[in-house]
Design a protein around this motif. Sequence first.
Motif, short mmCIF file in Angstrom:
data_model
loop_
_atom_site.label_atom_id
_atom_site.label_comp_id
_atom_site.label_asym_id
_atom_site.label_seq_id
_atom_site.Cartn_x
_atom_site.Cartn_y
_atom_site.Cartn_z
N THR A 81 0.86 -1.19 0.00
CA THR A 81 0.00 0.00 0.00
C THR A 81 0.89 1.24 0.00
N ALA A 82 0.33 2.34 -0.43
CA ALA A 82 1.08 3.59 -0.42
C ALA A 82 1.44 3.99 1.01
N THR A 83 0.56 3.71 1.94
CA THR A 83 0.82 4.04 3.34
C THR A 83 2.02 3.27 3.87
N LYS A 84 2.06 1.98 3.61
CA LYS A 84 3.19 1.16 4.06
C LYS A 84 4.49 1.59 3.37
N LEU A 85 4.41 1.84 2.07
CA LEU A 85 5.60 2.28 1.35
C LEU A 85 6.09 3.62 1.88
N GLY A 86 5.16 4.54 2.13
CA GLY A 86 5.54 5.84 2.67
C GLY A 86 6.24 5.72 4.01
#
Length: 195
Positions: A33-38
Amino acid sequence: MIIEGVTLTAKTLSKEKIIIAASDLLAQDQTVTATKLGKILQTRPQAIYNYFSDINAIKIAVAIKFFQNLAIRLEADLREESGLAAIRIFANTVVHYSLDNRQLWKLTMTLDLKNGDQALIISLDQLSDILWKILSSLIASEFERLGVSRLIRDLIIGEITQSNNGYLDNKKMSQHDSFDLAMKIVLSHLDEQNN
């Protein structure tokens, strides 16, 4: 991070760093997810979309990297080999590399090639071309060569998939022994055809 020879730093974001972080999440059997990657990359999740249009585009990039790394490994393993020995090395390298990177392999099996990304298709074709080149020295007929390449591919994919799903856990025959036996049968048939 798990991609060979690359260390992740949070100072500057790049496609390569996002691919590495996504690969790491997948290797840990986590959802990308973008959240995890961020969080991993110490940046805002929205910054990811400056490099990739969506999460599927990231997954495609991870698959491309997987196929490219596998092609590099194959080229190294096959450097001095040809003929039947090269087929065996090709098959074993693909199986072992894929089992060593199980979650990335599983990702590659979920991607749609019919409507897929052109770069993904090219990276997969690179692997097919390696096998095709080996088979060209053994099988004159293009039709038969295509059939044999599909058979070998089916054996490889079947071996990896069944191993990943636990179907080959058997005390009477190890996973490696069953694959070796299947490859011996195919190779002995090819050897008979060439003699």
